[in-house]
Design an enzyme around this catalytic site. Sequence first.
Site, PDB file in Angstrom:
ATOM      1  N   HIS A  73       0.791  -1.224  -0.050  1.00  0.00           N
ATOM      2  CA  HIS A  73      -0.033  -0.231   0.107  1.00  0.00           C
ATOM      3  C   HIS A  73       0.750   1.180  -0.172  1.00  0.00           C
ATOM      4  CE1 HIS A  73      -3.744   2.194   0.672  1.00  0.00           C
ATOM      5  NE2 HIS A  73      -2.970   3.176   1.434  1.00  0.00           N
ATOM      6  N   SER A  74       0.692   2.154  -0.916  1.00  0.00           N
ATOM      7  CA  SER A  74       1.284   3.462  -0.924  1.00  0.00           C
ATOM      8  C   SER A  74       2.683   3.376  -1.278  1.00  0.00           C
ATOM      9  CB  SER A  74       1.101   4.245   0.175  1.00  0.00           C
ATOM     10  OG  SER A  74       1.346   5.619  -0.054  1.00  0.00           O
ATOM     11  N   LEU A  75       3.699   3.712  -0.261  1.00  0.00           N
ATOM     12  CA  LEU A  75       5.063   3.613  -0.417  1.00  0.00           C
ATOM     13  C   LEU A  75       5.344   1.844  -0.547  1.00  0.00           C
ATOM     14  CD1 LEU A  75       8.135   4.400  -0.332  1.00  0.00           C
ATOM     15  CD2 LEU A  75       7.884   4.323   2.124  1.00  0.00           C
TER      16      LEU A  75
END
Length: 241
Positions: A73-75
């Site tokens: 998720h995300s980074l």
Amino acid sequence: MTLFLFPYAGGNGNIFRPWLSRLPAWIRPVPLSLPGRGSRFSEKPVTSWPDAIADMQQQISGQISGRYAIFGHSLGAILGYEVAKSLMRVGRPSPMWFCASGCAAPACREWDDHWLSCPDEEFVERLRELSGTPPELLENIELLNLILPVLRADFHLSGTYEFAPEPRLRCPVHVLRGTGDDEVNEKEGSLEKWAEVTVSSDFSSTTIEGGHFFLQTSQDAVIHDVVTRLAMVREGRHEHV
């Protein structure tokens, strides 16, 4: 199937703890953490991509005993993608499935290298904008002093990412997007371009209710989608090249 779980900036493997009891027995979840957080709190956070990739690859290498998948998720999506490529470069197989959650495609990342040196006030204001940090924590100076080094390191990683398209993955790529995730949705084509990181033509996406942290606010929907997609891979209904 082993499912490696990569958390968002500032997060650690503990954010996936609810998953451990809710995934079917045929999925073996392996939550991962970079240095400086969770059980690795005493270690110095990493601020360079080679160090971050090497750290994660070391954690993963001994746990690949068959088919594996990656969720980030995300980074965590970018880090999971880079670790998958790094594994392929040393002769390990491509994951059977890759999921990028709440994250603009690697080719759409914007350069921003000021997070290690900007004033605390500016950094905290950015955290408020993202709405992923409890407001009471942002008002607690002692706690802030504990978590800011990790957050600054992760934001620096996110801002200094440089995309290299090869090697391309050899598996289906799935994208999760939040309905109100302005951080990603406002960048035109930033999710669709994930299709370009694989030689497989099997690209799909699911829209989940919530903002950038829909991983937490709509956890049931995320877990259901991940299990459904992995079941399709298990049953051979996804193209793996």
